[in-house]
Enzyme design. Sequence first.
Site, PDB file in Angstrom:
ATOM      1  N   TYR A 146       0.934  -1.112  -0.521  1.00  0.00           N
ATOM      2  CA  TYR A 146       0.154   0.483   0.064  1.00  0.00           C
ATOM      3  C   TYR A 146       0.806   1.121  -0.172  1.00  0.00           C
ATOM      4  O   TYR A 146       1.712   2.084   1.278  1.00  0.00           O
ATOM      5  CB  TYR A 146      -0.663   0.154   1.154  1.00  0.00           C
ATOM      6  CG  TYR A 146      -1.719   1.411   1.837  1.00  0.00           C
ATOM      7  CD1 TYR A 146      -1.819   2.086   0.663  1.00  0.00           C
ATOM      8  CD2 TYR A 146      -2.441   1.133   2.485  1.00  0.00           C
ATOM      9  CE1 TYR A 146      -2.882   2.815   0.577  1.00  0.00           C
ATOM     10  CE2 TYR A 146      -3.248   2.173   3.093  1.00  0.00           C
ATOM     11  CZ  TYR A 146      -3.817   3.003   1.865  1.00  0.00           C
ATOM     12  OH  TYR A 146      -4.408   3.679   1.981  1.00  0.00           O
ATOM     13  N   LYS A 171      -1.410  -1.172  -4.227  1.00  0.00           N
ATOM     14  CA  LYS A 171      -2.293  -0.040  -3.597  1.00  0.00           C
ATOM     15  C   LYS A 171      -1.787   1.147  -4.357  1.00  0.00           C
ATOM     16  O   LYS A 171      -1.017   1.057  -2.956  1.00  0.00           O
ATOM     17  CB  LYS A 171      -2.963  -0.836  -2.838  1.00  0.00           C
ATOM     18  CG  LYS A 171      -3.934   0.111  -2.018  1.00  0.00           C
ATOM     19  CD  LYS A 171      -4.967   0.163  -0.691  1.00  0.00           C
ATOM     20  CE  LYS A 171      -5.529   0.749  -0.546  1.00  0.00           C
ATOM     21  NZ  LYS A 171      -6.359   0.776   1.043  1.00  0.00           N
TER      22      LYS A 171
END
Length: 305
Positions: A146, A171
Amino acid sequence: MTATTTTFEAQRAALADVVAIPVTPFAEDGSIDRDVHRALLRRALDGGVRIVTPNGNTGEFYALSPEERRLVTELTVDEARGRATVLVGVGHDLPTAVASARHARQLGAEMVMVHQPVHPYVSEDGWVDYHRAIAEAVPELGVVPYIRNPVLAGARLAELADACPNVIGVKYAVPDAARFAAFARDAGLERFVWVAGLAEPYAPSYFSAGATGFTSGLVNVAPAVSLNMIEALRSGDYAGAMKVWEQIRRFEELRGANGSANNVTVVKEALASLGLCRRDVRPPSRQLPESERAEVAAIAGGWSI
Protein backbone atom coordinates in the site's frame (compact mmCIF):
# COMPACT_ATOMS: atom_id res chain seq x y z
CA MET A 1 2.82 -24.17 -15.28
CA THR A 2 3.32 -24.59 -11.54
CA ALA A 3 0.56 -24.50 -8.95
CA THR A 4 2.13 -21.39 -7.46
CA THR A 5 2.00 -19.57 -10.80
CA THR A 6 -1.62 -20.58 -11.26
CA THR A 7 -2.48 -19.32 -7.80
CA PHE A 8 -0.87 -15.98 -8.40
CA GLU A 9 -2.71 -15.62 -11.70
CA ALA A 10 -5.98 -16.13 -9.86
CA GLN A 11 -4.96 -13.58 -7.25
CA ARG A 12 -3.95 -11.08 -9.92
CA ALA A 13 -7.33 -11.48 -11.58
CA ALA A 14 -9.09 -10.98 -8.25
CA LEU A 15 -7.29 -7.68 -7.62
CA ALA A 16 -8.54 -6.18 -10.88
CA ASP A 17 -11.88 -5.33 -9.34
CA VAL A 18 -13.63 -3.22 -6.72
CA VAL A 19 -11.51 -3.99 -3.67
CA ALA A 20 -13.93 -3.53 -0.78
CA ILE A 21 -12.61 -2.20 2.53
CA PRO A 22 -15.26 -3.25 5.08
CA VAL A 23 -16.00 -1.18 8.15
CA THR A 24 -15.60 -2.69 11.60
CA PRO A 25 -18.90 -2.23 13.44
CA PHE A 26 -18.85 -1.70 17.19
CA ALA A 27 -21.44 -2.75 19.75
CA GLU A 28 -22.81 -0.42 22.42
CA ASP A 29 -20.11 -1.57 24.85
CA GLY A 30 -17.39 -0.66 22.35
CA SER A 31 -16.45 -4.20 21.37
CA ILE A 32 -16.61 -5.51 17.81
CA ASP A 33 -20.17 -6.49 16.96
CA ARG A 34 -19.61 -9.91 15.44
CA ASP A 35 -23.16 -10.47 14.21
CA VAL A 36 -23.38 -7.08 12.53
CA HIS A 37 -19.92 -7.54 11.04
CA ARG A 38 -21.04 -10.78 9.44
CA ALA A 39 -24.30 -9.23 8.26
CA LEU A 40 -22.50 -6.32 6.58
CA LEU A 41 -20.11 -8.72 4.87
CA ARG A 42 -22.98 -10.87 3.61
CA ARG A 43 -24.74 -7.76 2.30
CA ALA A 44 -21.63 -6.75 0.35
CA LEU A 45 -21.11 -10.25 -1.01
CA ASP A 46 -24.77 -10.54 -1.98
CA GLY A 47 -24.36 -7.18 -3.71
CA GLY A 48 -21.63 -8.52 -5.98
CA VAL A 49 -18.40 -7.79 -4.09
CA ARG A 50 -15.73 -10.38 -4.92
CA ILE A 51 -12.68 -9.20 -2.98
CA VAL A 52 -12.55 -7.83 0.56
CA THR A 53 -9.81 -6.32 2.71
CA PRO A 54 -10.32 -6.92 6.43
CA ASN A 55 -8.15 -4.62 8.54
CA GLY A 56 -8.01 -1.83 6.00
CA ASN A 57 -8.11 1.84 6.90
CA THR A 58 -11.90 2.00 6.49
CA GLY A 59 -11.95 -0.87 8.99
CA GLU A 60 -10.11 1.37 11.52
CA PHE A 61 -7.01 -0.82 11.37
CA TYR A 62 -4.91 1.45 13.54
CA ALA A 63 -7.60 1.64 16.24
CA LEU A 64 -7.93 -2.12 16.68
CA SER A 65 -6.01 -4.26 19.15
CA PRO A 66 -4.01 -7.26 17.88
CA GLU A 67 -6.74 -9.57 19.17
CA GLU A 68 -9.41 -7.56 17.39
CA ARG A 69 -7.48 -7.58 14.12
CA ARG A 70 -7.27 -11.37 14.33
CA LEU A 71 -11.00 -11.56 15.03
CA VAL A 72 -11.83 -9.35 12.04
CA THR A 73 -9.69 -11.57 9.82
CA GLU A 74 -11.34 -14.71 11.14
CA LEU A 75 -14.88 -13.37 10.67
CA THR A 76 -14.10 -12.18 7.16
CA VAL A 77 -12.44 -15.38 5.96
CA ASP A 78 -15.31 -17.41 7.37
CA GLU A 79 -18.00 -15.33 5.63
CA ALA A 80 -16.11 -14.93 2.35
CA ARG A 81 -15.05 -18.54 1.97
CA GLY A 82 -16.07 -19.74 -1.47
CA ARG A 83 -17.59 -16.38 -2.34
CA ALA A 84 -14.78 -13.82 -2.42
CA THR A 85 -11.03 -13.42 -2.26
CA VAL A 86 -9.63 -12.15 1.05
CA LEU A 87 -6.79 -9.62 1.08
CA VAL A 88 -5.81 -9.14 4.74
CA GLY A 89 -4.36 -5.83 5.89
CA VAL A 90 -1.14 -6.21 7.91
CA GLY A 91 1.29 -3.69 9.32
CA HIS A 92 2.72 -1.97 12.40
CA ASP A 93 6.14 -3.20 13.59
CA LEU A 94 7.74 -5.92 11.49
CA PRO A 95 7.22 -8.88 13.90
CA THR A 96 3.55 -7.92 14.24
CA ALA A 97 3.11 -7.64 10.47
CA VAL A 98 4.77 -11.01 9.89
CA ALA A 99 2.64 -12.66 12.59
CA SER A 100 -0.51 -11.17 11.04
CA ALA A 101 0.47 -12.41 7.59
CA ARG A 102 1.09 -15.91 8.91
CA HIS A 103 -2.25 -15.84 10.72
CA ALA A 104 -3.94 -14.87 7.46
CA ARG A 105 -2.22 -17.78 5.71
CA GLN A 106 -3.25 -20.17 8.45
CA LEU A 107 -6.90 -19.18 8.02
CA GLY A 108 -6.82 -19.61 4.27
CA ALA A 109 -6.67 -16.02 3.05
CA GLU A 110 -5.19 -15.61 -0.42
CA MET A 111 -3.30 -12.33 -0.09
CA VAL A 112 -2.05 -9.68 2.30
CA MET A 113 -1.96 -5.94 1.85
CA VAL A 114 0.95 -4.30 3.63
CA HIS A 115 -0.06 -0.98 5.18
CA GLN A 116 2.14 2.02 4.57
CA PRO A 117 4.86 2.10 7.27
CA VAL A 118 4.02 4.81 9.80
CA HIS A 119 7.52 5.14 11.20
CA PRO A 120 8.64 8.79 10.96
CA TYR A 121 11.93 7.83 9.32
CA VAL A 122 11.39 5.65 6.27
CA SER A 123 14.28 5.13 3.86
CA GLU A 124 13.76 3.54 0.46
CA ASP A 125 16.14 0.70 1.38
CA GLY A 126 14.24 0.23 4.64
CA TRP A 127 10.93 0.19 2.76
CA VAL A 128 12.24 -2.66 0.60
CA ASP A 129 13.57 -4.52 3.64
CA TYR A 130 10.26 -4.19 5.51
CA HIS A 131 8.16 -5.53 2.65
CA ARG A 132 10.68 -8.21 1.74
CA ALA A 133 10.62 -9.66 5.26
CA ILE A 134 6.82 -9.90 5.17
CA ALA A 135 6.69 -11.34 1.66
CA GLU A 136 9.36 -13.95 2.42
CA ALA A 137 7.45 -15.04 5.53
CA VAL A 138 4.40 -16.01 3.43
CA PRO A 139 5.70 -17.00 -0.02
CA GLU A 140 2.43 -18.78 -0.82
CA LEU A 141 0.41 -15.57 -0.48
CA GLY A 142 0.14 -12.72 -2.92
CA VAL A 143 1.53 -9.51 -1.40
CA VAL A 144 0.20 -6.04 -2.18
CA PRO A 145 2.13 -3.02 -0.88
CA TYR A 146 0.00 0.00 0.00
CA ILE A 147 1.97 2.97 -1.29
CA ARG A 148 1.25 6.49 -0.05
CA ASN A 149 4.81 7.82 -0.25
CA PRO A 150 5.25 10.15 -3.26
CA VAL A 151 9.04 10.01 -2.93
CA LEU A 152 9.37 6.24 -3.37
CA ALA A 153 10.84 5.33 -6.77
CA GLY A 154 9.19 2.75 -9.00
CA ALA A 155 12.54 1.02 -9.38
CA ARG A 156 12.44 0.10 -5.68
CA LEU A 157 9.19 -1.77 -6.16
CA ALA A 158 10.76 -3.64 -9.07
CA GLU A 159 13.71 -4.47 -6.81
CA LEU A 160 11.33 -5.86 -4.19
CA ALA A 161 9.53 -8.02 -6.73
CA ASP A 162 12.83 -9.32 -8.10
CA ALA A 163 13.49 -10.75 -4.66
CA CYS A 164 9.89 -11.73 -3.90
CA PRO A 165 7.82 -12.98 -6.84
CA ASN A 166 4.73 -13.06 -4.66
CA VAL A 167 4.62 -9.24 -4.72
CA ILE A 168 2.00 -9.16 -7.45
CA GLY A 169 -0.03 -5.99 -7.00
CA VAL A 170 0.09 -2.46 -5.70
CA LYS A 171 -2.46 -0.31 -3.92
CA TYR A 172 -1.25 3.10 -5.05
CA ALA A 173 -2.63 5.98 -3.01
CA VAL A 174 -0.57 9.03 -3.92
CA PRO A 175 -3.12 11.68 -5.06
CA ASP A 176 -1.33 12.47 -8.32
CA ALA A 177 -2.38 10.71 -11.52
CA ALA A 178 0.73 11.81 -13.41
CA ARG A 179 2.95 10.52 -10.61
CA PHE A 180 1.07 7.23 -10.66
CA ALA A 181 1.52 6.85 -14.42
CA ALA A 182 5.27 7.43 -14.12
CA PHE A 183 5.70 5.19 -11.06
CA ALA A 184 3.78 2.31 -12.67
CA ARG A 185 5.90 2.46 -15.79
CA ASP A 186 9.14 2.73 -13.86
CA ALA A 187 8.18 -0.33 -11.78
CA GLY A 188 6.70 -2.32 -14.66
CA LEU A 189 3.19 -1.59 -15.86
CA GLU A 190 2.41 -5.18 -16.89
CA ARG A 191 4.34 -6.72 -14.03
CA PHE A 192 1.88 -5.74 -11.30
CA VAL A 193 -1.85 -5.33 -10.88
CA TRP A 194 -2.40 -1.65 -10.18
CA VAL A 195 -5.19 -0.78 -7.77
CA ALA A 196 -6.24 2.85 -7.43
CA GLY A 197 -5.95 3.19 -3.67
CA LEU A 198 -7.85 6.46 -3.36
CA ALA A 199 -11.18 4.89 -4.28
CA GLU A 200 -13.83 6.07 -6.74
CA PRO A 201 -12.82 9.75 -6.97
CA TYR A 202 -9.45 8.83 -8.50
CA ALA A 203 -10.47 5.65 -10.32
CA PRO A 204 -11.18 7.17 -13.78
CA SER A 205 -7.89 9.05 -13.97
CA TYR A 206 -5.89 6.12 -12.60
CA PHE A 207 -7.58 3.66 -14.95
CA SER A 208 -6.63 5.87 -17.88
CA ALA A 209 -3.00 5.45 -16.76
CA GLY A 210 -3.07 1.68 -16.26
CA ALA A 211 -4.98 0.75 -13.08
CA THR A 212 -7.42 -2.15 -13.36
CA GLY A 213 -8.95 -2.08 -9.89
CA PHE A 214 -9.85 0.43 -7.20
CA THR A 215 -10.44 0.32 -3.46
CA SER A 216 -13.77 1.36 -2.01
CA GLY A 217 -15.28 2.26 1.32
CA LEU A 218 -18.45 3.49 -0.34
CA VAL A 219 -19.13 -0.10 -1.42
CA ASN A 220 -20.13 -0.81 2.21
CA VAL A 221 -23.13 1.43 1.61
CA ALA A 222 -24.03 0.98 -2.04
CA PRO A 223 -22.27 -1.93 -3.77
CA ALA A 224 -24.15 -1.40 -7.04
CA VAL A 225 -22.82 2.15 -7.39
CA SER A 226 -19.18 1.06 -7.14
CA LEU A 227 -19.74 -1.91 -9.44
CA ASN A 228 -21.40 0.36 -12.01
CA MET A 229 -18.25 2.47 -12.07
CA ILE A 230 -15.86 -0.40 -12.62
CA GLU A 231 -18.02 -1.90 -15.34
CA ALA A 232 -17.96 1.43 -17.16
CA LEU A 233 -14.18 1.71 -16.75
CA ARG A 234 -13.61 -1.84 -17.96
CA SER A 235 -15.54 -1.12 -21.12
CA GLY A 236 -13.72 2.16 -21.73
CA ASP A 237 -16.88 4.16 -21.10
CA TYR A 238 -15.26 7.06 -19.28
CA ALA A 239 -18.33 9.26 -19.76
CA GLY A 240 -20.39 6.61 -17.98
CA ALA A 241 -17.81 6.30 -15.23
CA MET A 242 -17.89 10.06 -14.72
CA LYS A 243 -21.66 9.96 -14.34
CA VAL A 244 -21.11 7.64 -11.39
CA TRP A 245 -18.33 9.96 -10.22
CA GLU A 246 -20.80 12.83 -10.16
CA GLN A 247 -23.26 10.68 -8.24
CA ILE A 248 -20.79 9.95 -5.46
CA ARG A 249 -18.84 13.21 -5.54
CA ARG A 250 -20.39 14.89 -2.52
CA PHE A 251 -20.20 11.75 -0.38
CA GLU A 252 -16.49 11.42 -1.11
CA GLU A 253 -15.89 15.15 -0.59
CA LEU A 254 -17.35 14.81 2.90
CA ARG A 255 -15.06 11.85 3.56
CA GLY A 256 -12.00 13.68 2.29
CA ALA A 257 -12.56 17.04 4.00
CA ASN A 258 -10.12 18.27 6.64
CA GLY A 259 -7.41 15.78 5.80
CA SER A 260 -9.91 12.89 5.58
CA ALA A 261 -10.87 13.40 9.22
CA ASN A 262 -14.30 11.84 8.60
CA ASN A 263 -13.26 9.20 6.09
CA VAL A 264 -14.66 6.31 8.14
CA THR A 265 -17.17 8.43 10.03
CA VAL A 266 -19.18 9.31 6.90
CA VAL A 267 -19.37 5.68 5.79
CA LYS A 268 -20.60 4.54 9.19
CA GLU A 269 -23.04 7.45 9.34
CA ALA A 270 -24.52 6.37 6.01
CA LEU A 271 -24.82 2.79 7.26
CA ALA A 272 -26.42 4.03 10.49
CA SER A 273 -28.94 6.07 8.50
CA LEU A 274 -29.95 2.85 6.73
CA GLY A 275 -30.26 0.99 10.04
CA LEU A 276 -27.35 -1.33 9.26
CA CYS A 277 -24.89 -0.59 12.08
CA ARG A 278 -24.12 1.87 14.84
CA ARG A 279 -22.34 5.09 13.88
CA ASP A 280 -19.66 4.59 16.54
CA VAL A 281 -16.02 5.13 15.55
CA ARG A 282 -12.91 5.11 17.70
CA PRO A 283 -10.51 7.97 18.43
CA PRO A 284 -8.80 9.64 16.70
CA SER A 285 -11.92 9.52 14.49
CA ARG A 286 -15.16 11.01 15.83
CA GLN A 287 -18.87 10.77 15.08
CA LEU A 288 -20.43 13.41 12.85
CA PRO A 289 -22.25 16.17 14.71
CA GLU A 290 -26.02 15.89 14.43
CA SER A 291 -26.14 19.00 12.24
CA GLU A 292 -24.24 17.16 9.47
CA ARG A 293 -25.94 13.80 9.63
CA ALA A 294 -28.95 14.67 7.51
CA GLU A 295 -26.87 15.38 4.42
CA VAL A 296 -25.18 11.99 4.60
CA ALA A 297 -28.52 10.26 5.12
CA ALA A 298 -29.99 12.09 2.12
CA ILE A 299 -27.12 11.02 -0.11
CA ALA A 300 -27.33 7.39 0.98
CA GLY A 301 -31.11 7.40 0.67
CA GLY A 302 -30.83 8.69 -2.88
CA TRP A 303 -28.89 5.68 -4.14
CA SER A 304 -30.69 2.58 -5.36
CA ILE A 305 -29.72 0.33 -2.48
